[in-house]
Design an enzyme around this catalytic site. Structure first.
Site, PDB file in Angstrom:
ATOM      1  N   GLU A 207     -24.661  67.819 -94.594  1.00 42.84           N
ATOM      2  CA  GLU A 207     -25.847  68.687 -94.658  1.00 42.84           C
ATOM      3  C   GLU A 207     -25.950  69.551 -93.394  1.00 42.84           C
ATOM      4  O   GLU A 207     -25.265  69.300 -92.406  1.00 42.84           O
ATOM      5  CB  GLU A 207     -27.111  67.841 -94.852  1.00 42.84           C
ATOM      6  CG  GLU A 207     -27.237  66.704 -93.862  1.00 42.84           C
ATOM      7  CD  GLU A 207     -28.463  66.807 -92.995  1.00 42.84           C
ATOM      8  OE1 GLU A 207     -29.027  67.909 -92.847  1.00 42.84           O
ATOM      9  OE2 GLU A 207     -28.835  65.757 -92.437  1.00 42.84           O
TER      10      GLU A 207
ATOM     11  N   LYS B   6     -35.533  75.877 -93.511  1.00 39.13           N
ATOM     12  CA  LYS B   6     -35.185  74.491 -93.862  1.00 39.13           C
ATOM     13  C   LYS B   6     -35.443  74.324 -95.350  1.00 39.13           C
ATOM     14  O   LYS B   6     -36.593  74.356 -95.782  1.00 39.13           O
ATOM     15  CB  LYS B   6     -36.045  73.534 -93.028  1.00 39.13           C
ATOM     16  CG  LYS B   6     -35.900  72.058 -93.374  1.00 39.13           C
ATOM     17  CD  LYS B   6     -36.786  71.203 -92.455  1.00 39.13           C
ATOM     18  CE  LYS B   6     -36.928  69.788 -92.968  1.00 39.13           C
ATOM     19  NZ  LYS B   6     -37.890  68.997 -92.160  1.00 39.13           N
TER      20      LYS B   6
ATOM     21  N   VAL C  59     -31.282  66.773 -97.053  1.00 39.62           N
ATOM     22  CA  VAL C  59     -30.580  65.821 -97.919  1.00 39.62           C
ATOM     23  C   VAL C  59     -30.809  66.171 -99.392  1.00 39.62           C
ATOM     24  O   VAL C  59     -29.859  66.209-100.180  1.00 39.62           O
ATOM     25  CB  VAL C  59     -31.046  64.379 -97.608  1.00 39.62           C
ATOM     26  CG1 VAL C  59     -30.589  63.402 -98.682  1.00 39.62           C
ATOM     27  CG2 VAL C  59     -30.535  63.948 -96.232  1.00 39.62           C
TER      28      VAL C  59
ATOM     29  N   ASP D 187     -47.236  62.306 -97.407  1.00 39.84           N
ATOM     30  CA  ASP D 187     -45.945  62.807 -96.929  1.00 39.84           C
ATOM     31  C   ASP D 187     -44.835  61.842 -97.320  1.00 39.84           C
ATOM     32  O   ASP D 187     -44.539  60.876 -96.618  1.00 39.84           O
ATOM     33  CB  ASP D 187     -45.991  62.999 -95.401  1.00 39.84           C
ATOM     34  CG  ASP D 187     -44.659  63.480 -94.852  1.00 39.84           C
ATOM     35  OD1 ASP D 187     -43.808  63.933 -95.650  1.00 39.84           O
ATOM     36  OD2 ASP D 187     -44.463  63.402 -93.627  1.00 39.84           O
TER      37      ASP D 187
ATOM     38  N   SER E 138     -40.881  62.230 -98.363  1.00 39.71           N
ATOM     39  CA  SER E 138     -39.838  63.259 -98.356  1.00 39.71           C
ATOM     40  C   SER E 138     -39.254  63.489 -99.748  1.00 39.71           C
ATOM     41  O   SER E 138     -39.044  62.543-100.513  1.00 39.71           O
ATOM     42  CB  SER E 138     -38.711  62.846 -97.409  1.00 39.71           C
ATOM     43  OG  SER E 138     -37.651  63.790 -97.485  1.00 39.71           O
ATOM     44  N   ALA E 139     -38.951  64.756-100.028  1.00 39.05           N
ATOM     45  CA  ALA E 139     -38.268  65.124-101.275  1.00 39.05           C
ATOM     46  C   ALA E 139     -36.869  64.504-101.329  1.00 39.05           C
ATOM     47  O   ALA E 139     -36.257  64.461-102.401  1.00 39.05           O
ATOM     48  CB  ALA E 139     -38.174  66.647-101.382  1.00 39.05           C
ATOM     49  N   ASP E 140     -36.375  64.012-100.188  1.00 40.09           N
ATOM     50  CA  ASP E 140     -35.062  63.351-100.198  1.00 40.09           C
ATOM     51  C   ASP E 140     -35.055  62.132-101.116  1.00 40.09           C
ATOM     52  O   ASP E 140     -34.051  61.837-101.764  1.00 40.09           O
ATOM     53  CB  ASP E 140     -34.695  62.842 -98.784  1.00 40.09           C
ATOM     54  CG  ASP E 140     -34.339  63.969 -97.831  1.00 40.09           C
ATOM     55  OD1 ASP E 140     -34.286  65.139 -98.267  1.00 40.09           O
ATOM     56  OD2 ASP E 140     -34.112  63.665 -96.641  1.00 40.09           O
TER      57      ASP E 140
ATOM     58  N   LYS F  80     -35.430  57.692 -90.636  1.00 34.70           N
ATOM     59  CA  LYS F  80     -35.659  57.875 -89.203  1.00 34.70           C
ATOM     60  C   LYS F  80     -36.688  56.849 -88.716  1.00 34.70           C
ATOM     61  O   LYS F  80     -37.594  56.467 -89.450  1.00 34.70           O
ATOM     62  CB  LYS F  80     -36.085  59.305 -88.909  1.00 34.70           C
ATOM     63  CG  LYS F  80     -34.953  60.267 -89.248  1.00 34.70           C
ATOM     64  CD  LYS F  80     -35.261  61.688 -88.887  1.00 34.70           C
ATOM     65  CE  LYS F  80     -34.255  62.616 -89.538  1.00 34.70           C
ATOM     66  NZ  LYS F  80     -34.495  62.731 -91.010  1.00 34.70           N
TER      67      LYS F  80
HETATM   68  N1  PSU Z   1     -30.568  63.138 -90.051  1.00 26.50           N
HETATM   69  C1  PSU Z   1     -30.587  63.437 -88.726  1.00 26.50           C
HETATM   70  N2  PSU Z   1     -31.274  64.557 -88.346  1.00 26.50           N
HETATM   71  C2  PSU Z   1     -31.909  65.370 -89.245  1.00 26.50           C
HETATM   72  C3  PSU Z   1     -31.849  65.044 -90.642  1.00 26.50           C
HETATM   73  C4  PSU Z   1     -31.169  63.910 -90.988  1.00 26.50           C
HETATM   74  O1  PSU Z   1     -30.031  62.707 -87.901  1.00 26.50           O
HETATM   75  O2  PSU Z   1     -32.515  66.371 -88.838  1.00 26.50           O
HETATM   76  C5  PSU Z   1     -32.550  65.944 -91.655  1.00 26.50           C
HETATM   77  C6  PSU Z   1     -32.002  65.796 -93.080  1.00 26.50           C
HETATM   78  O3  PSU Z   1     -31.599  67.076 -93.536  1.00 26.50           O
HETATM   79  C7  PSU Z   1     -33.161  65.285 -93.888  1.00 26.50           C
HETATM   80  C8  PSU Z   1     -34.322  65.882 -93.148  1.00 26.50           C
HETATM   81  O4  PSU Z   1     -33.113  65.682 -95.243  1.00 26.50           O
HETATM   82  O5  PSU Z   1     -33.953  65.648 -91.777  1.00 26.50           O
HETATM   83  C9  PSU Z   1     -35.624  65.222 -93.526  1.00 26.50           C
HETATM   84  O6  PSU Z   1     -36.668  66.119 -93.385  1.00 26.50           O
HETATM   85  P1  PSU Z   1     -38.139  65.715 -93.877  1.00 26.50           P
HETATM   86  O7  PSU Z   1     -38.509  64.496 -93.079  1.00 26.50           O
HETATM   87  O8  PSU Z   1     -38.980  66.933 -93.555  1.00 26.50           O
HETATM   88  O9  PSU Z   1     -38.042  65.444 -95.343  1.00 26.50           O
HETATM   89 MN    MN Z   2     -42.048  65.214 -94.934  1.00 22.08          MN
END
Ligand code: PSU
Ligand code: MN
Length: 305
Positions: A26, A87, A107, A139, A141-143, A160
């Site tokens: 990604e 993004k 993702v 919140d 994530s769409a992941d 994370k």
């Molecule tokens: N893994 C990392 N750093 C990142 C990401 C993943 O070590 O920045 C990214 C991925 O693209 C993941 C996104 O889909 O963070 C998640 O964003 P959000 O929490 O806004 O869904």
């Molecule tokens: Mn989010």
């Protein structure tokens, strides 16, 4: 069809048509997850590690509205430096393409594109997850739902560490998304080895993961498999040490009312500042480690046919 809108490099196209292993990567981690030049250096190193493992890397992004599977060194430099890169999560793809815009893919967006291109293995750092206050902010994530929508293996180091890990595992269960941990029965905590959350299925080799995925494709078609690969122990930061930095980073973004897409990049960069770059070193180590395992899984899958 999405497939007809995709520009695949000759190297990736040839590998796919010959049934050779390919690993999708990604680009949000490049454009929004790490500072320059660490982002460019890490992305290039990750591609090299995928190659060493015997697979072809395919970094995915959208450039001037063109969906790219595989990028050049110049394009990597652009994704690493430009402040015009959006993004994109999965639902943004049509708008980015229609507007001829540039976007790094998260993702969820990477999975949609990788799957349409015929790629079955994908490596990231930490997946997007259930947010720390999801019961009030919604919140999530769409992941997470995307992991279940595409027949692809996603290799990560967990969610994370500033996310709600237990809630994330509950959501994955509800969505029916198979989860395995590599080498231990504890779900990892991104910067740290162990979130304390136990997972039922443990795999000890890339071959074993490839075998289970083949059975999954037959028994639960159309669904993804999430592989959680703990950060290498020598690069891990003990949870007791990182927790203070996380709490302070969360308070920092809350004070500034940073929400939505900006939340994860802001927390990552604040934690890196507070830890004097130690979290960044850990992030680099874990994505490299995930690229290696993903390459090995892709190689094992290719052997199965
Ligand atoms: N893994 C990392 N750093 C990142 C990401 C993943 O070590 O920045 C990214 C991925 O693209 C993941 C996104 O889909 O963070 C998640 O964003 P959000 O929490 O806004 O869904
Ligand atoms: Mn989010």
């Amino acid at each position: 069809m999405l497939k007809d809108l995709i520009n695949t490099t000759a190297e990736v196209r040839d590998a796919l048509s010959e049934g050779r292993p390919v690993v999708a990567l990604e680009s949000t981690i490049i454009s929004h997850g790490m500072p320059y030049p660490t982002n460019r250096e890490t992305a290039a190193a990750v591609e090299g590690i995928v190659r060493e493992a015997g697979a072809v890397p395919a970094t995915i992004a959208i450039l001037d509205g063109k969906i790219r599977v595989g990028i050049t060194a110049e394009e990597l430099e652009f994704l690493s430096t430009s402040d015009t890169i959006k993004k994109a999560c999965e639902r943004d793809i049509p708008f980015i393409v229609a507007g001829k815009l540039c976007a790094a893919t998260t993702v969820s967006a990477t999975l949609a594109i990788a799957h349409a291109a015929g790629i079955r293995v994908f490596a990231t750092g930490g997946i997007g997850a259930v947010g720390p206050d999801a019961s009030t902010t919604m919140d999530i994530s769409a992941d997470l739902p995307a992991l279940g929508r595409y027949e692809c293996i996603t290799v990560c180091s967990g969610a994370k560490a500033f996310m709600d890990v237990a809630g994330t595992l509950e959501f994955l269960e509800t969505q029916g998304i198979p989860v395995v941990v590599y080498g231990t029965d504890r779900f990892p905590l991104f910067y740290s080895l162990d979130s304390g959350e136990r997972v039922d299925w443990v795999m000890e080799s890339a071959g074993e993961i490839a075998r289970v995925f083949a059975i999954q494709v037959a028994t639960l078609p159309g669904r993804g498999l999430l592989v959680a690969n703990p950060i290498p122990s020598e690069s891990a930061i003990p949870e007791s040490e990182i927790r203070k930095a996380i709490d302070s980073a969360l308070a920092y973004v809350a004070e500034r009312k940073i929400t939505g897409k900006a939340f994860t990049p802001a927390v990552l960069s604040r934690i890196a500042e507070i830890t004097g770059g130690r979290s960044l070193t850990a992030n680099i180590a874990l994505i490299r480690n995930n690229a290696r395992l993903a390459g090995e899984i892709a190689a094992a899958l290719a052997l199965q046919k």
